[in-house]
Enzyme design. Structure first.
Site, mmCIF file in Angstrom:
data_model
loop_
_atom_site.group_PDB
_atom_site.id
_atom_site.type_symbol
_atom_site.label_atom_id
_atom_site.label_comp_id
_atom_site.label_asym_id
_atom_site.label_seq_id
_atom_site.Cartn_x
_atom_site.Cartn_y
_atom_site.Cartn_z
ATOM 1 N N GLY A 146 44.516 27.645 -106.805
ATOM 2 C CA GLY A 146 43.241 26.991 -107.141
ATOM 3 C C GLY A 146 42.984 26.899 -108.634
ATOM 4 N N CYS A 267 38.559 39.407 -108.505
ATOM 5 C CA CYS A 267 37.455 39.106 -107.580
ATOM 6 C C CYS A 267 36.951 40.398 -106.931
ATOM 7 C CB CYS A 267 37.861 38.062 -106.544
ATOM 8 S SG CYS A 267 39.401 38.428 -105.710
#
Length: 336
Positions: A146, A267
């Protein structure tokens, strides 16, 4: 009405059952200490996937005016304001305040996808990196791809090196690139399966920009570990991650040209994998200095909630209802 209530309760029960208590108990202990009062509202979002949101990153190589109209009609708006220090015109991402996800597009050989679904906070490391046309860029831990795709929405690097050590994830990365990037440009992307800890020695001072989106204890997915055994193993491995992250960062610094910059991201909310790793690097590498990214944070504060008290070279996105983005830690460094 009663039927819909029953269905809603059933879904809630199903979601509750899926939450891994071992992981939640561990997070509860750690994050109550690290985040204080903020943890309660973050926990509410992380443990309730029905309130999660998804951003839609448009693919400039497969533009669709019809898609943009559809998104606007469905209440989506651009995620990032024009006041951002770095926001290329070709970079378009849409979000809306309500939860739910837009339908994903299937991979079709020879056909480019029009958009990529992702957590909007995961675009902040790419915007912090500020890639310009012609720069040589390394995405050190690139799968699932991504951030690599997002980087190419911003600029045309001179050389773009996407690396992923894990075999399965490397295949995933290749498929993502094939789904979003047209042929002539794909030929300019180098995909490798090297150990990220060794890239700095193999390719010293080769890159203007390096992104280290490090392997981390992914808080969202870990809370839904499939069984207690998996969760317990993950929590044991969690203690080893800061050492790996530090080694990846040291390697990235070696791979950077003097004057080049690096963005580190994870994350997870975990301080041991975030600020502590960056502080260790700053204390042990005399040739790097922190870069202030507070202007970027200020510009996007309408759409993202940040943990207060962070230093100017770092930010931590906290998920909350209506802004369910993150967790995402971002820090920026420059090589002298």
């Amino acid at each position: 009405f009663l039927l819909s209530l029953k269905l809603e309760n059933k879904t809630k029960e199903k979601l509750q059952k899926q939450i891994c208590q071992v992981a939640l108990d561990h997070f509860e202990k750690q994050y109550t200490t690290e985040l204080g009062e903020a943890w309660a509202s973050v926990r509410d979002v992380l443990t309730y996937p029905l309130c999660w949101q998804y951003a839609i990153l448009l693919n400039k190589f497969s533009p669709s005016a019809e898609l943009e109209n559809t998104l606007r009609m469905k209440g989506y708006h651009p995620a990032f304001p024009g006041s951002l220090p770095y926001l290329p015109a070709s970079f378009k991402c849409y979000i809306r305040r309500t939860p739910g996800r837009f339908p994903a597009q299937k991979h079709q050989a020879g056909k480019l996808k029009e958009y990529y679904l992702l957590n909007a906070a995961s675009l902040l490391p790419v915007l912090a990196l500020e890639v310009k046309d012609g720069e040589d860029v390394l995405d050190l831990c690139a799968a699932p791809g991504g951030k690599s795709v997002a980087t190419l929405q911003c600029a045309y690097p001179g050389q773009f090196h996407c690396n992923e050590y894990d075999d399965l994830r490397s295949r995933w990365l290749k498929q993502t690139i094939e789904s979003f990037i047209p042929d002539p440009l794909i030929n300019l992307i180098m995909v490798s399966k090297l150990d990220g800890r060794q890239i700095g020695d193999l390719k010293p001072e080769l890159y203007d920009k390096v992104l280290v989106d490090a392997p981390c204890s992914n808080d969202r997915s870990w809370l839904f570990s499939s069984d207690i055994q998996q969760a317990t193993l993950r929590l044991i491995q969690r203690k080893e991650l800061p050492s790996l992250q530090f080694q990846l960062l040291r390697s990235a610094i070696k791979a950077l040209r003097p004057g080049g910059s690096l963005v580190y991201s994870t994350c997870t909310l975990s301080k041991a994998e975030n600020s502590d790793v960056i502080n260790l690097i700053l204390n042990s590498c005399s040739n790097v200095m922190p870069v202030d990214i507070s202007e970027m944070a200020k510009a996007v504060s309408q759409e993202f909630t940040f943990l207060s008290g962070m230093q100017q070279h770092e930010l931590l996105v906290l998920p909350e209802k209506g802004k369910a983005w993150g967790p995402m830690y971002v820090a920026k460094l420059k090589k002298m």
